[in-house]
Scaffold this active site. Structure first.
Site, PDB file in Angstrom:
ATOM      1  N   HIS A   1      -4.414  15.439  -9.010  1.00  0.00           N
ATOM      2  CA  HIS A   1      -4.855  16.696  -8.413  1.00  0.00           C
ATOM      3  C   HIS A   1      -3.800  17.236  -7.469  1.00  0.00           C
ATOM      4  O   HIS A   1      -3.059  16.484  -6.839  1.00  0.00           O
ATOM      5  CB  HIS A   1      -6.188  16.528  -7.669  1.00  0.00           C
TER       6      HIS A   1
ATOM      7  N   HIS B   1      -3.282  19.450  -4.114  1.00  0.00           N
ATOM      8  CA  HIS B   1      -3.932  20.026  -2.930  1.00  0.00           C
ATOM      9  C   HIS B   1      -3.231  21.346  -2.614  1.00  0.00           C
ATOM     10  O   HIS B   1      -1.993  21.379  -2.512  1.00  0.00           O
ATOM     11  CB  HIS B   1      -3.754  19.128  -1.702  1.00  0.00           C
TER      12      HIS B   1
HETATM   13  P1  DGP Z   1      -6.469  12.346  -2.380  1.00  0.00           P
HETATM   14  O1  DGP Z   1      -6.591  11.644  -1.060  1.00  0.00           O
HETATM   15  O2  DGP Z   1      -5.105  12.996  -2.552  1.00  0.00           O
HETATM   16  O3  DGP Z   1      -6.836  11.439  -3.523  1.00  0.00           O
HETATM   17  O4  DGP Z   1      -7.496  13.549  -2.332  1.00  0.00           O
HETATM   18  C1  DGP Z   1      -8.796  13.508  -2.806  1.00  0.00           C
HETATM   19  C2  DGP Z   1      -9.494  14.678  -2.208  1.00  0.00           C
HETATM   20  O5  DGP Z   1     -10.697  14.904  -2.912  1.00  0.00           O
HETATM   21  C3  DGP Z   1      -9.859  14.502  -0.748  1.00  0.00           C
HETATM   22  O6  DGP Z   1      -9.160  15.457   0.033  1.00  0.00           O
HETATM   23  C4  DGP Z   1     -11.341  14.769  -0.666  1.00  0.00           C
HETATM   24  C5  DGP Z   1     -11.664  15.372  -2.014  1.00  0.00           C
HETATM   25  N1  DGP Z   1     -12.936  14.963  -2.533  1.00  0.00           N
HETATM   26  C6  DGP Z   1     -13.351  13.694  -2.748  1.00  0.00           C
HETATM   27  N2  DGP Z   1     -14.613  13.687  -3.235  1.00  0.00           N
HETATM   28  C7  DGP Z   1     -14.984  14.984  -3.312  1.00  0.00           C
HETATM   29  C8  DGP Z   1     -16.190  15.611  -3.754  1.00  0.00           C
HETATM   30  O7  DGP Z   1     -17.173  14.989  -4.163  1.00  0.00           O
HETATM   31  N3  DGP Z   1     -16.220  16.971  -3.689  1.00  0.00           N
HETATM   32  C9  DGP Z   1     -15.152  17.711  -3.258  1.00  0.00           C
HETATM   33  N4  DGP Z   1     -15.290  19.032  -3.241  1.00  0.00           N
HETATM   34  N5  DGP Z   1     -14.001  17.140  -2.850  1.00  0.00           N
HETATM   35  C10 DGP Z   1     -13.932  15.795  -2.875  1.00  0.00           C
END
Ligand code: DGP
Length: 164
Positions: free
Chosen positions: A150, A152
């Site tokens: 992903h 950001h």
């Molecule tokens: P990373 O640390 O780079 O793997 O980022 C994962 C991101 O995903 C973190 O910033 C929070 C987001 N995230 C995790 N679970 C959920 C979810 O259930 N819903 C949403 N909208 N974001 C989520």
């Protein structure tokens, strides 16, 4: 005065303090992270894997998210734990082994480029005309917590460098 720091007063003060310096009996404290410890703990606890993640459920709309862009290849939704006024996650709908950037192979070149292109489209849509930041965390040392690649997209405030 230190001409490079831009904080001449405080560098002078540091000099005065250091001449009366008594070593502390305590070990130096690690620098404070800007990331909440619970998120960092989650990232450190996450085990790199190609298994399905919470993002699969978001793609299938089994759990709710605030979608800001969607087409047949990618989904972009607001991060549940925003680190900036605008914080959006952009993911490929088909993971195809891309649990993290370090797993990228030649067949992923097109989707990797498209993720960045969509980041630019969403940044425009969000009005981030003065700039934004793109982050791809990779692996435990990169603080990755969800093993579905992903991007950001962060914006709406002044970013700092170096990042934490
Ligand atoms: P990373 O640390 O780079 O793997 O980022 C994962 C991101 O995903 C973190 O910033 C929070 C987001 N995230 C995790 N679970 C959920 C979810 O259930 N819903 C949403 N909208 N974001 C989520």
């Amino acid at each position: 005065m230190n001409q490079n720091s831009g904080h001449g007063k405080s560098s002078t003060r540091v000099g005065v303090l250091s001449s009366h310096f008594h070593p502390s009996p305590f070990p130096p404290r690690p620098p404070r992270s800007r990331m909440a410890s619970s998120e960092k703990d989650a990232a450190l606890a996450a085990v790199p894997s190609d298994a399905p993640t919470i993002f699969d459920k978001i793609i299938r709309k089994e759990i709710p998210s605030t979608v800001v862009f969607e087409d047949d290849k990618v989904l972009a939704f607001r991060d549940i734990s925003p680190q900036a006024p605008t914080h959006i996650i952009i993911i490929p709908k088909v993971k195809d082994g891309l649990s993290q950037l370090s797993k990228a192979e030649e067949r992923h070149i097109e989707i990797l480029g498209y993720l960045l292109y969509v980041a630019k489209v969403v940044a425009k849509q969000e009005g981030l005309d003065d700039g934004f930041r793109i982050v791809i965390n990779d692996g435990p040392k990169g603080c990755q917590s969800v093993y579905h690649i992903h991007v950001h997209l962060l914006g709406g405030r002044q970013m700092n460098w170096p990042p934490g």
